[in-house]
Design an enzyme around this catalytic site. Structure first.
Site, PDB file in Angstrom:
ATOM      1  N   GLN A  41       0.837  -1.206   0.000  1.00 42.39           N
ATOM      2  CA  GLN A  41       0.000   0.000   0.000  1.00 42.39           C
ATOM      3  C   GLN A  41       0.872   1.256   0.000  1.00 42.39           C
ATOM      4  O   GLN A  41       1.657   1.469   0.920  1.00 42.39           O
ATOM      5  CB  GLN A  41      -0.895  -0.012   1.234  1.00 42.39           C
ATOM      6  N   ARG A  43      -0.188   4.417   0.242  1.00 38.78           N
ATOM      7  CA  ARG A  43      -0.687   5.464   1.108  1.00 38.78           C
ATOM      8  C   ARG A  43      -0.295   5.168   2.548  1.00 38.78           C
ATOM      9  O   ARG A  43      -0.472   4.064   3.044  1.00 38.78           O
ATOM     10  CB  ARG A  43      -2.214   5.574   1.013  1.00 38.78           C
ATOM     11  N   SER A  57     -21.479   6.815   4.942  1.00 39.05           N
ATOM     12  CA  SER A  57     -22.079   6.530   3.642  1.00 39.05           C
ATOM     13  C   SER A  57     -22.273   5.031   3.457  1.00 39.05           C
ATOM     14  O   SER A  57     -23.297   4.584   2.929  1.00 39.05           O
ATOM     15  CB  SER A  57     -21.187   7.089   2.527  1.00 39.05           C
ATOM     16  N   GLY A  62     -24.115   1.055   1.795  1.00 38.03           N
ATOM     17  CA  GLY A  62     -23.256  -0.094   1.546  1.00 38.03           C
ATOM     18  C   GLY A  62     -22.039   0.293   0.728  1.00 38.03           C
ATOM     19  O   GLY A  62     -21.864   1.446   0.330  1.00 38.03           O
ATOM     20  N   GLN A  65     -18.668   0.443  -4.778  1.00 42.42           N
ATOM     21  CA  GLN A  65     -17.658  -0.018  -5.731  1.00 42.42           C
ATOM     22  C   GLN A  65     -16.867  -1.172  -5.128  1.00 42.42           C
ATOM     23  O   GLN A  65     -16.319  -1.054  -4.029  1.00 42.42           O
ATOM     24  CB  GLN A  65     -16.718   1.118  -6.101  1.00 42.42           C
ATOM     25  N   GLU A  83      -8.224   0.178  -0.119  1.00 43.44           N
ATOM     26  CA  GLU A  83      -7.984   0.115   1.327  1.00 43.44           C
ATOM     27  C   GLU A  83      -8.847   1.110   2.105  1.00 43.44           C
ATOM     28  O   GLU A  83      -9.280   0.816   3.219  1.00 43.44           O
ATOM     29  CB  GLU A  83      -6.498   0.339   1.646  1.00 43.44           C
ATOM     30  N   ARG A  84      -9.108   2.289   1.533  1.00 44.69           N
ATOM     31  CA  ARG A  84      -9.981   3.240   2.232  1.00 44.69           C
ATOM     32  C   ARG A  84     -11.371   2.651   2.422  1.00 44.69           C
ATOM     33  O   ARG A  84     -11.975   2.770   3.491  1.00 44.69           O
ATOM     34  CB  ARG A  84     -10.083   4.559   1.448  1.00 44.69           C
ATOM     35  N   ARG A  85     -11.901   2.016   1.368  1.00 41.63           N
ATOM     36  CA  ARG A  85     -13.225   1.392   1.479  1.00 41.63           C
ATOM     37  C   ARG A  85     -13.213   0.257   2.497  1.00 41.63           C
ATOM     38  O   ARG A  85     -14.167   0.081   3.258  1.00 41.63           O
ATOM     39  CB  ARG A  85     -13.659   0.874   0.104  1.00 41.63           C
ATOM     40  N   GLU A 117      -4.084   2.720  -8.905  1.00 38.76           N
ATOM     41  CA  GLU A 117      -5.427   2.924  -8.355  1.00 38.76           C
ATOM     42  C   GLU A 117      -5.446   4.057  -7.346  1.00 38.76           C
ATOM     43  O   GLU A 117      -6.330   4.918  -7.352  1.00 38.76           O
ATOM     44  CB  GLU A 117      -5.919   1.621  -7.704  1.00 38.76           C
TER      45      GLU A 117
END
Length: 292
Positions: A41, A43, A57, A62, A65, A83-85, A117
């Site tokens: 990763q 970030r 959100s 849900g 993406q 990774e954020r999701r 990405e």
């Protein structure tokens, strides 16, 4: 769809139109505990406030993406992108998330996809973005033109962002943490070969909240104005407190010596000395100076 066919186009290409019907892509709801973070990763900093908003959100709608994963050991999966999701979904208490399983041929392909990405999602800080570009160039033997095409940027953008890596590590940390803006960092690049002036201008930007244009004016000066280091003579006093002009002169002398903002606050015959620091590295620097 082979892994090689999406390299260079990013995850947006993989997830466009109706990718779940294409041969080779496997889409399903996966137990969130079976997904392991990507060790590659790029970030390093995640904004907790933004993660919480994304988690809100996700609680409401849900995970829209899907995450991109590759098969791991023991019926587990390695996260390639998203990774954020994934973090926000865990904050939201979600048990399952949609994933696309991609048979990534090598760790290098997984790394390239993760780098592209993350860059395309515009949520890396400038230093992480510069580091991601540098890794694409160094580890995949790409030119700046090739990186620009892969991530959908102009070559001049790639060049300018990469220049931020020429700054000292302490200044890079300031940019990564949002203490300095990317615009301020570009200004400081002009004096990167003068460490003393660089640190002094940096401290003034932070303490005085200077704009980029004001910072440019300071950098164009041959020397940052300094108060002579000679200790001002202590004036005679009729009251308990020292004269403000005397305290101001002392504070200015200390400010120039320590390269950070210093204040003297009086309370009768007593008082306190306030010395500001702007990061953990800056604190270490001050401690070293004060302790010799």
């Amino acid at each position: 769809m082979s892994s090689k066919s999406v390299l260079g186009r990013g995850v947006e290409a993989l997830l466009s139109d109706d990718p779940f019907q294409e041969e080779g892509d496997k889409f399903f709801l996966c137990d969130i505990d079976k997904i392991e973070p990507n060790p590659n990763q790029p970030r390093k900093y995640f904004d907790e406030e933004k993660l919480e908003k994304l988690a809100d959100s996700i609680r409401e709608r849900g995970v829209i993406q899907p995450l991109l994963v590759s098969p791991g050991k023991g019926n587990r999966y390695i996260l390639i992108a998203g990774e954020r999701r994934l973090r926000a979904a865990r904050m939201a208490g979600v048990d399952e998330v949609p994933v696309v399983v991609m048979d990534s041929g090598t760790d290098n392909e997984s790394l390239e996809l993760a780098l592209i990405e993350n860059i395309q999602r515009h949520d890396l800080n400038p230093i992480e973005e510069a580091t991601a570009y540098a890794r694409l160039i160094d580890e995949f033997d790409l030119t700046q033109d090739e990186v620009a095409r892969k991530v959908g940027r102009k070559r001049s953008t790639i060049t300018n962002v990469l220049r931020l890596l020429n700054l000292p590590e302490s200044i890079q940390l300031d940019v990564a943490q949002g203490i300095l803006s990317e615009g301020h960092a570009r200004v400081l690049l002009r004096i990167k070969d003068d460490p003393e002036k660089l640190q002094e201008v940096r401290n003034r930007i932070v303490s005085e909240k200077l704009s980029v244009r004001e910072s440019e004016k300071i950098c164009r000066q041959k020397k940052v104005k300094k108060t002579p280091r000679s200790t001002p003579s202590k004036p005679r006093q009729s009251g308990d407190e020292l004269p403000q002009t005397y305290c101001k002169a002392l504070a200015t002398q200390l400010t120039n010596h320590l390269n950070t903002k210093v204040r003297i606050i009086q309370n009768g015959t007593r008082g306190k000395l306030e010395i500001e620091y702007y990061s953990s590295d800056d604190l270490d620097r001050l401690v070293s100076m004060l302790t010799g």
